[in-house]
Motif scaffolding. Structure first.
Motif, mmCIF file in Angstrom:
data_model
loop_
_atom_site.group_PDB
_atom_site.id
_atom_site.type_symbol
_atom_site.label_atom_id
_atom_site.label_comp_id
_atom_site.label_asym_id
_atom_site.label_seq_id
_atom_site.Cartn_x
_atom_site.Cartn_y
_atom_site.Cartn_z
ATOM 1 N N PHE A 204 0.707 -1.388 -0.195
ATOM 2 C CA PHE A 204 0.102 0.108 -0.210
ATOM 3 C C PHE A 204 1.260 1.110 0.160
ATOM 4 N N ILE A 205 0.535 2.305 -0.787
ATOM 5 C CA ILE A 205 1.354 3.943 -1.067
ATOM 6 C C ILE A 205 0.688 4.801 0.049
ATOM 7 N N ARG A 206 -0.847 5.295 -0.757
ATOM 8 C CA ARG A 206 -1.843 6.153 -0.642
ATOM 9 C C ARG A 206 -3.040 5.790 -0.773
ATOM 10 N N LYS A 207 -4.306 6.056 -0.343
ATOM 11 C CA LYS A 207 -5.460 6.257 -1.074
ATOM 12 C C LYS A 207 -5.478 8.151 -0.703
ATOM 13 N N TRP A 208 -6.712 8.426 -1.724
ATOM 14 C CA TRP A 208 -6.672 9.484 -1.659
ATOM 15 C C TRP A 208 -8.947 9.715 -2.325
ATOM 16 N N GLY A 209 -9.854 11.318 -2.323
ATOM 17 C CA GLY A 209 -10.599 10.252 -3.152
ATOM 18 C C GLY A 209 -11.914 9.924 -2.150
ATOM 19 N N GLY A 210 -13.043 9.877 -1.520
ATOM 20 C CA GLY A 210 -14.305 9.337 -0.695
ATOM 21 C C GLY A 210 -14.855 10.036 -1.295
ATOM 22 N N HIS A 211 -16.376 10.160 -0.961
ATOM 23 C CA HIS A 211 -16.903 11.069 -1.206
ATOM 24 C C HIS A 211 -17.390 12.148 0.343
ATOM 25 N N ASN A 212 -16.796 12.031 0.722
ATOM 26 C CA ASN A 212 -16.989 13.517 2.385
ATOM 27 C C ASN A 212 -15.835 13.839 2.263
ATOM 28 N N ASN A 213 -14.722 14.496 1.740
ATOM 29 C CA ASN A 213 -14.547 16.179 1.580
ATOM 30 C C ASN A 213 -15.648 17.469 1.322
ATOM 31 N N LEU A 253 -0.699 11.282 -11.350
ATOM 32 C CA LEU A 253 -0.256 9.809 -10.750
ATOM 33 C C LEU A 253 -0.925 9.486 -9.327
ATOM 34 N N ASN A 254 -0.294 11.045 -8.444
ATOM 35 C CA ASN A 254 0.203 10.694 -7.014
ATOM 36 C C ASN A 254 -1.678 11.137 -6.425
ATOM 37 N N GLY A 255 -2.169 11.510 -7.124
ATOM 38 C CA GLY A 255 -3.662 12.154 -6.249
ATOM 39 C C GLY A 255 -3.884 13.025 -6.742
ATOM 40 N N THR A 256 -3.695 14.266 -7.065
ATOM 41 C CA THR A 256 -3.855 15.222 -7.460
ATOM 42 C C THR A 256 -5.266 15.790 -8.392
#
Length: 368
Positions: A204-213, A253-256
């Motif tokens: 595992f490296i990272r996660k982002w997104g979701g729906h509560n930002n 690719l890093n989630g920005t």
């Protein structure tokens, strides 16, 4: 565990892919159009071949045709959710060459990646499956890496077991993509809408997104698909499906976060890149009365290199007014039930996998 009623509530909000029946408020629409008619618009027109697949569902049963990829030998590999044969392998004439797979009752996402000259598969089981009595059950989703003939190499860890998810967060992945350095991206499209990034070894490296930002640009609502966009070879980016908001969102690719392409009215599935164009199955479109998630309202949408819609096979012609795309609808003569995925061959023919399409095999669209 949430019950089936809770999941249907989320479906109404986010368009999760479950078999819909009239008892859930869906309406059967028009009879499919004759095959001899041509569909599509502009330079992207096609003849429909609904009898392309030379197989019988009695011998090789199908629940849903979810996704398809073409391997280095030109074979078309399709993933479905029937455990008598999760994988069906066709040649381009529609002949069934092989079938295998019994371990993916929620078979949903299929990615093929060339690794040192060898084709590898990344198979996603979304966790929702239907037994032979029609009862729906939910279990943890899985992501498996296999050889082209199904030998299991490894499985990615469940994010709960590595401290990435809270106990309250569902993990029901729908899709994967593999980056230029081999990193694996997982879209948790029926669960918590995160994008999870792993190393080529599954770390595992990272996660982002979701729906509560608080920033809506960062929210992904029904993160149904993910793909790596190499159209700018010096700057590959990720395209993420936000199906409930009728849009594709672009990230580094890093989630920005980079930008959003909105496709009003179209509940799109994963983005499929071919040359400079982008294709996607549309699982639902709104009706002319403005209703969402109505049964048998799917089609295919095609965008050019500028991310402008240029054709909607099975849908109405795209219309821009003052540069703004107008809501897209299925055509008056229905062609598809629910477009779930497409695969494009070297002759630019399109093979369409459908969800909830009365146990039918893929459809070929011959480019004309």
């Amino acid at each position: 565990m949430k019950n089936r009623r809770d999941f249907l509530k989320k479906t109404a909000m986010a368009g999760a892919a479950l078999t819909a029946t009239p008892s859930f408020g869906f309406n059967i629409l028009k009879k499919p159009m004759p095959e001899e008619e041509i569909i599509g618009h502009g330079d992207f027109k096609y003849k429909v071949h609904k009898d392309w697949a030379k197989m019988t569902v009695g011998h090789n049963p199908i629940l849903n045709c979810h996704e398809m990829q073409m391997d280095s030998k030109g074979r078309l590999i399709m993933l479905g959710d029937h455990t008598d044969n999760n994988i069906l392998v066709f040649d381009k004439s529609g002949k069934l060459l092989d079938y295998w797979g019994t371990r993916y009752p929620g078979g949903h996402g299929l990615t093929l990646h060339d690794e040192g000259g060898e084709d590898m598969l990344y198979i996603v089981d979304c966790g929702w499956f239907q037994d032979r009595n029609g009862k729906w059950t939910k279990q943890a989703g899985t992501v498996s890496k296999t050889t082209i003939d199904g030998r299991l190499l490894f499985m990615l860890p469940d994010p709960h077991t590595i401290g990435v998810y809270t106990p309250e967060e569902d993990y029901l992945p729908t899709e994967t993509a593999v980056g230029p350095n081999g990193d694996i991206y997982v879209a948790d499209g029926y669960g918590s809408d995160y994008i999870l990034q792993f190393s080529p070894k599954g770390e595992f490296i990272r996660k982002w997104g979701g729906h509560n930002n608080t920033d809506e640009n960062l929210n992904i609502r029904n993160a149904h698909g993910v793909a790596v966009d190499y159209r700018d070879p010096k700057n590959p980016v990720l395209i993420i499906t936000s199906r409930a908001t009728n849009s594709f969102k672009f990230f580094t690719l890093n989630g920005t976060y980079l930008k959003t392409i909105t496709l009003p009215g179209a509940f799109v599935c994963r983005p499929v890149l071919d040359d400079t164009n982008m294709y996607s199955g549309v699982c639902w479109s709104r009706t002319r009365e403005g209703k969402d998630y109505v049964r048998d309202t799917g089609f295919i949408t095609i965008l050019d290199g500028y991310n402008k819609v240029v054709s909607n096979p099975g849908g109405e012609a795209p219309l821009y007014t003052n540069g703004e795309l107008q809501p897209m609808l299925q055509s008056e003569k229905a062609v598809f039930n629910h477009g779930h995925d497409v695969c494009v061959d070297e002759d630019k023919n399109v093979y369409v996998c459908q969800w909830n399409a009365h146990h039918t095999p893929p459809v070929k669209l011959q480019r004309v």
